[in-house]
Design a protein around this motif. Structure first.
Motif, PDB file in Angstrom:
ATOM      1  N   SER A 104       5.992 -15.474 -15.520  1.00 39.54           N
ATOM      2  CA  SER A 104       6.956 -15.777 -14.488  1.00 39.54           C
ATOM      3  C   SER A 104       6.735 -16.969 -13.722  1.00 39.54           C
ATOM      4  O   SER A 104       5.411 -17.372 -13.218  1.00 39.54           O
ATOM      5  N   SER A 105       7.583 -17.831 -13.742  1.00 43.29           N
ATOM      6  CA  SER A 105       7.439 -19.330 -13.486  1.00 43.29           C
ATOM      7  C   SER A 105       7.508 -19.371 -11.970  1.00 43.29           C
ATOM      8  O   SER A 105       7.298 -20.582 -11.440  1.00 43.29           O
ATOM      9  N   SER A 106       8.241 -18.687 -11.227  1.00 41.53           N
ATOM     10  CA  SER A 106       8.484 -18.554  -9.887  1.00 41.53           C
ATOM     11  C   SER A 106       7.173 -17.852  -8.950  1.00 41.53           C
ATOM     12  O   SER A 106       6.784 -16.790  -8.858  1.00 41.53           O
ATOM     13  N   VAL A 107       6.052 -18.796  -8.515  1.00 42.98           N
ATOM     14  CA  VAL A 107       5.140 -18.311  -7.954  1.00 42.98           C
ATOM     15  C   VAL A 107       5.398 -18.537  -6.427  1.00 42.98           C
ATOM     16  O   VAL A 107       5.738 -19.546  -5.998  1.00 42.98           O
ATOM     17  N   PRO A 108       5.052 -17.524  -5.592  1.00 46.70           N
ATOM     18  CA  PRO A 108       5.401 -17.674  -4.019  1.00 46.70           C
ATOM     19  C   PRO A 108       4.341 -18.392  -3.518  1.00 46.70           C
ATOM     20  O   PRO A 108       3.383 -18.023  -2.549  1.00 46.70           O
ATOM     21  N   LYS A 149       3.718 -11.784  -0.091  1.00 43.77           N
ATOM     22  CA  LYS A 149       4.310 -11.513  -1.214  1.00 43.77           C
ATOM     23  C   LYS A 149       3.365 -12.182  -2.649  1.00 43.77           C
ATOM     24  O   LYS A 149       3.514 -11.557  -3.632  1.00 43.77           O
ATOM     25  N   MET A 150       2.317 -12.990  -2.156  1.00 43.78           N
ATOM     26  CA  MET A 150       1.440 -13.312  -3.201  1.00 43.78           C
ATOM     27  C   MET A 150       0.645 -12.035  -3.567  1.00 43.78           C
ATOM     28  O   MET A 150       0.322 -12.009  -4.790  1.00 43.78           O
ATOM     29  N   ARG A 151       0.197 -11.262  -2.671  1.00 47.45           N
ATOM     30  CA  ARG A 151      -0.576 -10.004  -2.770  1.00 47.45           C
ATOM     31  C   ARG A 151       0.131  -9.054  -3.956  1.00 47.45           C
ATOM     32  O   ARG A 151      -0.141  -8.386  -4.807  1.00 47.45           O
ATOM     33  N   ARG A 152       1.599  -8.991  -3.716  1.00 51.30           N
ATOM     34  CA  ARG A 152       2.518  -8.269  -4.477  1.00 51.30           C
ATOM     35  C   ARG A 152       2.488  -8.805  -6.109  1.00 51.30           C
ATOM     36  O   ARG A 152       2.567  -8.172  -6.980  1.00 51.30           O
ATOM     37  N   PHE A 153       2.903 -10.149  -5.946  1.00 54.64           N
ATOM     38  CA  PHE A 153       2.982 -10.935  -7.294  1.00 54.64           C
ATOM     39  C   PHE A 153       1.748 -10.762  -8.078  1.00 54.64           C
ATOM     40  O   PHE A 153       1.992 -10.656  -9.410  1.00 54.64           O
ATOM     41  N   MET A 154       0.510 -10.666  -7.389  1.00 53.47           N
ATOM     42  CA  MET A 154      -0.657 -10.794  -8.317  1.00 53.47           C
ATOM     43  C   MET A 154      -1.065  -9.451  -8.845  1.00 53.47           C
ATOM     44  O   MET A 154      -2.221  -9.212  -9.294  1.00 53.47           O
TER      45      MET A 154
END
Length: 642
Positions: free
Chosen positions: A60-64, A101-106
């Protein structure tokens, strides 16, 4: 590590390229402040987390990573007795939302990026704070429903404003004011309703003048009839401001309670931005995580200089304990300097936890110091020549080198007499080797190449040269010194082999045959013209000892070239044809070829003239006069003859 090393190896340029991938100013600043570590475990951990970040980017290239703008400024306002503004609270909410959003992303990255995904655990969820901010702040201001009293006051304000506007409109429509109006419009000045009155009717209207038109012909007056309504509205607006400040103070208090958690979240998000910037840079250069060691071993495979891009020629070399000094020879612009700078720069990048453009099988040693002497350090302000400035730098290197140092030296000993420069370069290399440093040095001196072949621990290397195209290939060959490319090029361009053989003999004190590969008969004939001599020509033997020397006598006035100064002949000539000539009161030796008669002595002085008047000081002539009359052992005549 010193600033000179960073500057010469262009570390700042690498940081600038990485910073381009950062999304926040805080992330960019952290990249620019990056310094190399000398701890093996820490470097390995840095490289591992970049590798994990690269894997995340592949999925995933889009990191929040955003919402950090202005957060440091917001935190600096806390605990100062002032409330945060609505726009600052909105920014804080955006940041908290980004953290969510970062917590959900990781959440689903822990399997292939356990280290990087674990950092998000320290970001504490603050739902109560976020909920209160979004409840109380809407569209950049405190919402009506943030507090009951605030809602009540704002309703009253709306009613009063409507009444005030309606009352003002009634005044405009009334016959009392109609003839005094400049135009039938209602406007506001500083939040108060006014009507435009012609200047000449100022005394006809009771009220306060709040503004004047640019021409001065129109006065904006608040009529007396609406002043009471205006005052009531002003008090309501003041009450509103008090209630708004209560809400902002309440929210600021909530933020101050969670200040520590917010700071940790900011630090973590900045680190994520910093980390993913390194990962994006790694992908842009096809970087790889290489092995690191503290056992004096350098193994670079297919390594490229990261600033050269696609133009870079892969470099491979291996050095270890017992073979820790590499001497590289080769032609100018052949890539020698780029080779040693590549080793130094890639080592620094790895110690900063940055992937490098090289094979994963590469293995780099961790150094306490990387010391370099590359390029022209000439200083006009300090009055140092190139050679002098480089020696000053070498002295500093000699002082600071130990067995945990990497030393890079470019064209050591250049800029002075070749013989002395070669000797000095050899001695410096030998001393640095004895200090235990790992060495990479470039040179033009063939003697240093021979020194490296004869001394254990030294390795020869050379930059490859294509004799067909007469151009360098920029490839480094390890294990042998470079051939005499000057001879090979001259032979390729058409110098007769016999002349090259003689040149080789003069240079290397050995005989070597250079084959003539030319087969064309006409070209062979042309080639032979270079070595054909006239064996019947008898040269006259020149005996310089009998060369004619121009005769001058004492007292001759002569002109000296090339300065065109005038002098008077004192004595001479000697066996080499040198005369002693007095110039501006000083006697100096000048060869007869440099002087020319201007006025002969016989034209200037009588036959019995005493030349002591010209050549001796007044004091010496006085002493001589005394001695001619009597003997005095204390009198010493000082002659200025040279």
């Amino acid at each position: 590590m010193n600033s000179h090393t960073f500057k010469v190896l262009e570390v700042q340029e690498i940081k600038a390229e990485i910073a381009e991938f950062a999304l926040t100013n805080e992330g960019k600043e952290k990249i620019y402040n990056l310094v190399p570590s000398t701890h093996l475990k820490q470097i390995e951990a840095w490289l591992d987390e970049v590798s994990e970040a690269v894997e995340i980017l592949k999925k995933s290239s889009s990191v929040p990573v955003h919402g950090l703008g202005g957060m440091e400024q917001i935190l600096s306002k806390l605990n100062k007795g002032t409330a945060l503004r609505p726009d600052q609270l909105s920014k804080l909410y955006d940041f908290l939302d980004c953290c969510g959003k970062m917590r959900r992303f990781m959440k689903d990255k822990e399997y292939y990026a356990p280290r990087v995904s674990s950092y998000v655990a320290v970001i504490e969820e603050l739902p109560d704070l976020a909920g209160e901010i979004i409840r109380c702040i809407r569209n950049g201001k405190v919402d009506d429903y943030a507090a009951k009293e605030l809602l009540k006051i704002r309703k009253q304000i709306a009613i009063h404003e409507e009444r005030l506007k309606e009352k003002t409109m009634q005044l405009i429509r009334s016959n009392k004011y109609k003839s005094y109006l400049q135009e039938s419009v209602v406007s506001q000045r500083d939040g108060r309703y006014v009507i435009p009155i012609k200047k000449e009717y100022r005394n006809k209207i009771k009220g306060s003048v709040l503004d004047t038109s640019a021409s001065g012909s129109t006065l904006f007056i608040e009529p007396e009839e609406i002043a009471v309504y205006q005052e009531q509205l002003t008090w309501l607006l003041a009450d509103e401001d008090i209630e708004v400040q209560k809400v902002l103070t309440y929210l600021t208090g909530l933020v101050e309670e969670k200040e520590q958690q917010i700071r940790i979240a900011i630090e973590t998000m900045v680190h994520y931005d910093f980390l993913f910037a390194k990962a994006k840079y790694s992908r842009s250069i096809n970087g790889a995580k290489v092995k690191v060691n503290d056992e004096q071993q350098i193994k670079l495979l297919q390594a490229k200089h990261p600033l050269l891009g696609e133009k870079a020629v892969p470099l491979s070399l291996e050095m270890m304990e017992g073979k820790s000094a590499l001497v590289i020879t080769g032609p100018n612009t052949g890539g020698k300097t780029v080779s040693i700078k590549t080793v130094g720069l890639l080592t620094l990048m790895v110690q900063c936890g940055i992937h490098i453009p090289a094979s994963e099988e590469s293995n780099l040693c961790i150094f306490q110091r990387i010391l370099v002497d590359i390029g022209d350090g000439q200083s006009i302000t300090e009055n140092l020549s190139t050679f002098s400035s480089r020696i000053v730098n070498i002295i500093d290197i000699l002082k600071n080198t130990n067995d945990q140092s990497l030393v890079l030296l470019d064209e050591l000993g250049s800029g002075t007499d070749p013989g002395e420069g070669m000797g000095l370069a050899t001695a410096i290399l030998e001393q640095l080797f004895h200090k235990g440093a790992m060495l990479l040095a470039t040179t033009h001196y063939s003697e240093i190449k021979e020194f490296a072949e004869e001394h254990p621990g030294f390795i020869n290397g050379s930059m490859e040269f294509d004799l067909e195209t007469l151009s360098p290939t920029y490839r480094l060959n390890i294990g042998r010194g470079g051939e005499s490319q000057a001879f090979a090029i001259a032979l390729k361009l058409g110098i007769h082999p016999k002349i090259i053989e003689r040149a080789h003999q003069v240079t290397y004190k050995e005989i070597k045959n250079y084959a003539n590969k030319e087969t064309d008969s006409w070209k062979l004939k042309e080639l032979e013209k270079q070595v054909i001599v006239n064996k019947y020509k008898v040269r006259k033997k020149i005996n310089n000892s009998h060369a004619e020397i121009t005769a001058y006598t004492q007292g001759d006035n002569v002109m000296i070239s090339p300065t065109n100064e005038f002098g008077i002949v004192y004595s001479g000539p000697d066996q080499l044809g040198n005369y002693i000539v007095q110039v501006k009161g000083e006697k100096i030796a000048i060869n007869h070829k440099r002087i020319k008669l201007y006025i002969a002595a016989e034209e200037l002085y009588p036959a019995d003239y005493d030349f002591d008047i010209v050549f001796e000081s007044k004091e010496n002539r006085k002493k001589s006069n005394i001695l001619s009359k009597r003997h005095d052992g204390e009198i010493v005549i000082e002659h200025s003859d040279k």
